[in-house]
Write a protein that holds these residues in place. Sequence first.
Motif, PDB file in Angstrom:
ATOM      1  N   PRO A  42      -0.740  59.520 -32.773  1.00 24.19           N
ATOM      2  CA  PRO A  42       0.360  59.684 -31.832  1.00 24.19           C
ATOM      3  C   PRO A  42       0.498  58.446 -30.941  1.00 24.19           C
ATOM      4  O   PRO A  42      -0.494  57.771 -30.657  1.00 24.19           O
ATOM      5  CB  PRO A  42      -0.012  60.924 -31.020  1.00 24.19           C
ATOM      6  N   GLU A  43       1.724  58.169 -30.530  1.00 28.70           N
ATOM      7  CA  GLU A  43       2.002  56.979 -29.725  1.00 28.70           C
ATOM      8  C   GLU A  43       2.690  57.366 -28.427  1.00 28.70           C
ATOM      9  O   GLU A  43       3.115  58.504 -28.234  1.00 28.70           O
ATOM     10  CB  GLU A  43       2.824  55.981 -30.543  1.00 28.70           C
TER      11      GLU A  43
ATOM     12  N   ARG B 234      17.964  48.324 -14.378  1.00 31.71           N
ATOM     13  CA  ARG B 234      17.001  48.574 -15.455  1.00 31.71           C
ATOM     14  C   ARG B 234      15.816  49.333 -14.869  1.00 31.71           C
ATOM     15  O   ARG B 234      15.296  48.979 -13.810  1.00 31.71           O
ATOM     16  CB  ARG B 234      16.542  47.257 -16.072  1.00 31.71           C
ATOM     17  N   ILE B 235      15.412  50.365 -15.595  1.00 32.27           N
ATOM     18  CA  ILE B 235      14.243  51.155 -15.251  1.00 32.27           C
ATOM     19  C   ILE B 235      13.511  51.438 -16.561  1.00 32.27           C
ATOM     20  O   ILE B 235      14.147  51.652 -17.593  1.00 32.27           O
ATOM     21  CB  ILE B 235      14.648  52.499 -14.601  1.00 32.27           C
ATOM     22  N   PHE B 236      12.203  51.435 -16.513  1.00 31.60           N
ATOM     23  CA  PHE B 236      11.389  51.849 -17.652  1.00 31.60           C
ATOM     24  C   PHE B 236      10.580  53.066 -17.220  1.00 31.60           C
ATOM     25  O   PHE B 236      10.042  53.092 -16.109  1.00 31.60           O
ATOM     26  CB  PHE B 236      10.426  50.748 -18.093  1.00 31.60           C
ATOM     27  N   CYS B 237      10.493  54.058 -18.094  1.00 32.04           N
ATOM     28  CA  CYS B 237       9.674  55.244 -17.843  1.00 32.04           C
ATOM     29  C   CYS B 237       8.838  55.535 -19.078  1.00 32.04           C
ATOM     30  O   CYS B 237       9.273  55.293 -20.204  1.00 32.04           O
ATOM     31  CB  CYS B 237      10.550  56.465 -17.550  1.00 32.04           C
ATOM     32  N   SER B 238       7.650  56.084 -18.848  1.00 28.55           N
ATOM     33  CA  SER B 238       6.833  56.549 -19.971  1.00 28.55           C
ATOM     34  C   SER B 238       6.523  58.026 -19.762  1.00 28.55           C
ATOM     35  O   SER B 238       6.583  58.542 -18.647  1.00 28.55           O
ATOM     36  CB  SER B 238       5.554  55.729 -20.103  1.00 28.55           C
ATOM     37  N   PHE B 239       6.199  58.680 -20.861  1.00 22.62           N
ATOM     38  CA  PHE B 239       5.989  60.124 -20.870  1.00 22.62           C
ATOM     39  C   PHE B 239       4.519  60.444 -21.099  1.00 22.62           C
ATOM     40  O   PHE B 239       3.825  59.735 -21.830  1.00 22.62           O
ATOM     41  CB  PHE B 239       6.827  60.758 -21.990  1.00 22.62           C
ATOM     42  N   THR B 240       4.077  61.529 -20.506  1.00 22.08           N
ATOM     43  CA  THR B 240       2.688  61.959 -20.646  1.00 22.08           C
ATOM     44  C   THR B 240       2.385  62.387 -22.078  1.00 22.08           C
ATOM     45  O   THR B 240       1.346  62.026 -22.636  1.00 22.08           O
ATOM     46  CB  THR B 240       2.396  63.119 -19.674  1.00 22.08           C
ATOM     47  N   THR B 241       3.287  63.158 -22.672  1.00 24.65           N
ATOM     48  CA  THR B 241       3.064  63.679 -24.015  1.00 24.65           C
ATOM     49  C   THR B 241       3.221  62.578 -25.049  1.00 24.65           C
ATOM     50  O   THR B 241       4.243  61.882 -25.073  1.00 24.65           O
ATOM     51  CB  THR B 241       4.057  64.818 -24.322  1.00 24.65           C
ATOM     52  N   LEU B 242       2.215  62.414 -25.887  1.00 25.45           N
ATOM     53  CA  LEU B 242       2.294  61.440 -26.977  1.00 25.45           C
ATOM     54  C   LEU B 242       3.151  62.019 -28.099  1.00 25.45           C
ATOM     55  O   LEU B 242       3.244  63.237 -28.260  1.00 25.45           O
ATOM     56  CB  LEU B 242       0.892  61.108 -27.489  1.00 25.45           C
ATOM     57  N   VAL B 243       3.786  61.123 -28.875  1.00 29.57           N
ATOM     58  CA  VAL B 243       4.690  61.566 -29.937  1.00 29.57           C
ATOM     59  C   VAL B 243       4.239  61.013 -31.285  1.00 29.57           C
ATOM     60  O   VAL B 243       3.603  59.960 -31.369  1.00 29.57           O
ATOM     61  CB  VAL B 243       6.153  61.133 -29.661  1.00 29.57           C
ATOM     62  N   ASN B 244       4.601  61.728 -32.325  1.00 28.80           N
ATOM     63  CA  ASN B 244       4.377  61.238 -33.679  1.00 28.80           C
ATOM     64  C   ASN B 244       5.402  60.119 -33.914  1.00 28.80           C
ATOM     65  O   ASN B 244       6.606  60.338 -33.744  1.00 28.80           O
ATOM     66  CB  ASN B 244       4.583  62.379 -34.675  1.00 28.80           C
TER      67      ASN B 244
ATOM     68  N   TYR C  23       4.503  46.010 -17.079  1.00 28.04           N
ATOM     69  CA  TYR C  23       4.627  47.469 -17.067  1.00 28.04           C
ATOM     70  C   TYR C  23       4.092  48.056 -18.373  1.00 28.04           C
ATOM     71  O   TYR C  23       3.310  49.014 -18.361  1.00 28.04           O
ATOM     72  CB  TYR C  23       6.082  47.897 -16.837  1.00 28.04           C
ATOM     73  N   LEU C  24       4.500  47.484 -19.489  1.00 21.81           N
ATOM     74  CA  LEU C  24       4.042  48.001 -20.782  1.00 21.81           C
ATOM     75  C   LEU C  24       2.532  47.842 -20.950  1.00 21.81           C
ATOM     76  O   LEU C  24       1.886  48.667 -21.595  1.00 21.81           O
ATOM     77  CB  LEU C  24       4.811  47.341 -21.924  1.00 21.81           C
ATOM     78  N   LEU C  25       1.972  46.816 -20.364  1.00 19.89           N
ATOM     79  CA  LEU C  25       0.519  46.647 -20.394  1.00 19.89           C
ATOM     80  C   LEU C  25      -0.163  47.788 -19.630  1.00 19.89           C
ATOM     81  O   LEU C  25      -1.162  48.348 -20.095  1.00 19.89           O
ATOM     82  CB  LEU C  25       0.137  45.291 -19.796  1.00 19.89           C
ATOM     83  N   SER C  26       0.405  48.179 -18.495  1.00 19.44           N
ATOM     84  CA  SER C  26      -0.176  49.299 -17.743  1.00 19.44           C
ATOM     85  C   SER C  26      -0.011  50.608 -18.528  1.00 19.44           C
ATOM     86  O   SER C  26      -0.916  51.447 -18.533  1.00 19.44           O
ATOM     87  CB  SER C  26       0.440  49.411 -16.350  1.00 19.44           C
ATOM     88  N   VAL C  27       1.129  50.780 -19.213  1.00 17.72           N
ATOM     89  CA  VAL C  27       1.337  51.960 -20.043  1.00 17.72           C
ATOM     90  C   VAL C  27       0.335  51.962 -21.184  1.00 17.72           C
ATOM     91  O   VAL C  27      -0.220  53.003 -21.545  1.00 17.72           O
ATOM     92  CB  VAL C  27       2.792  52.014 -20.568  1.00 17.72           C
ATOM     93  N   ARG C  28       0.063  50.790 -21.751  1.00 16.59           N
ATOM     94  CA  ARG C  28      -0.920  50.689 -22.829  1.00 16.59           C
ATOM     95  C   ARG C  28      -2.293  51.136 -22.348  1.00 16.59           C
ATOM     96  O   ARG C  28      -3.036  51.810 -23.062  1.00 16.59           O
ATOM     97  CB  ARG C  28      -0.973  49.252 -23.369  1.00 16.59           C
ATOM     98  N   ASN C  29      -2.658  50.754 -21.121  1.00 11.22           N
ATOM     99  CA  ASN C  29      -3.952  51.164 -20.577  1.00 11.22           C
ATOM    100  C   ASN C  29      -4.029  52.683 -20.430  1.00 11.22           C
ATOM    101  O   ASN C  29      -5.048  53.290 -20.758  1.00 11.22           O
ATOM    102  CB  ASN C  29      -4.209  50.475 -19.233  1.00 11.22           C
ATOM    103  N   THR C  30      -2.956  53.294 -19.960  1.00 13.29           N
ATOM    104  CA  THR C  30      -2.900  54.758 -19.870  1.00 13.29           C
ATOM    105  C   THR C  30      -3.025  55.371 -21.257  1.00 13.29           C
ATOM    106  O   THR C  30      -3.759  56.346 -21.458  1.00 13.29           O
ATOM    107  CB  THR C  30      -1.572  55.201 -19.210  1.00 13.29           C
ATOM    108  N   TYR C  31      -2.310  54.800 -22.206  1.00  9.37           N
ATOM    109  CA  TYR C  31      -2.333  55.279 -23.593  1.00  9.37           C
ATOM    110  C   TYR C  31      -3.753  55.219 -24.176  1.00  9.37           C
ATOM    111  O   TYR C  31      -4.214  56.172 -24.814  1.00  9.37           O
ATOM    112  CB  TYR C  31      -1.358  54.455 -24.418  1.00  9.37           C
TER     113      TYR C  31
END
Length: 179
Positions: free
Chosen positions: A9-10, A63-73, A160-168
Amino acid sequence: MGVVKSYVPEKLVMGILISDLDMLRGLKLKLKALWGELDSCTEAVEFRYTDYYNAEMGSPLYRIFCSFTTLVNPENLAKIKLKSNEVENRFIRGSGRVINLDPGILSQSKFILATTKNNAHRIPMSLGIYGELTLQYRNGEFRDLEWTYPDYRGQAARQYLLSVRNTYKEQLKSISHKP
């Protein structure tokens, strides 16, 4: 011969362009209803990379970027893009959109955007949707490619995506430790 395995999942990330910030709260509620809790969002920053959207959406754009808690296929990215197009259509004002949504999936090694537009560097996924490798993770950072959109090339988006990657990465650890 390789062995076929299930996809890992990503992390779902949504790029948002919006011309009316008063609509942002309602949009976030709709996104949450479709894909679950938002675990992070950037602040709205004025979008100055192109005037491509101005005729339809007006200006200024943000421009805004958001990430979601639930991982997706990752195989569901095309369906997510189609659903995001439906959401855009719910926010039409007059003759045009006030919101543009760009769903993407982030893994430990890459960030892929979904698009309806074909091009030499885009791979057909399904349902008329293409996947574009937008950023590659190498040597501790996300790196752009010759076709990467200017706003995704920017330091703020890549950080931002680097921080999302760390959460992931932490989410993947918790998944792998479940009995």
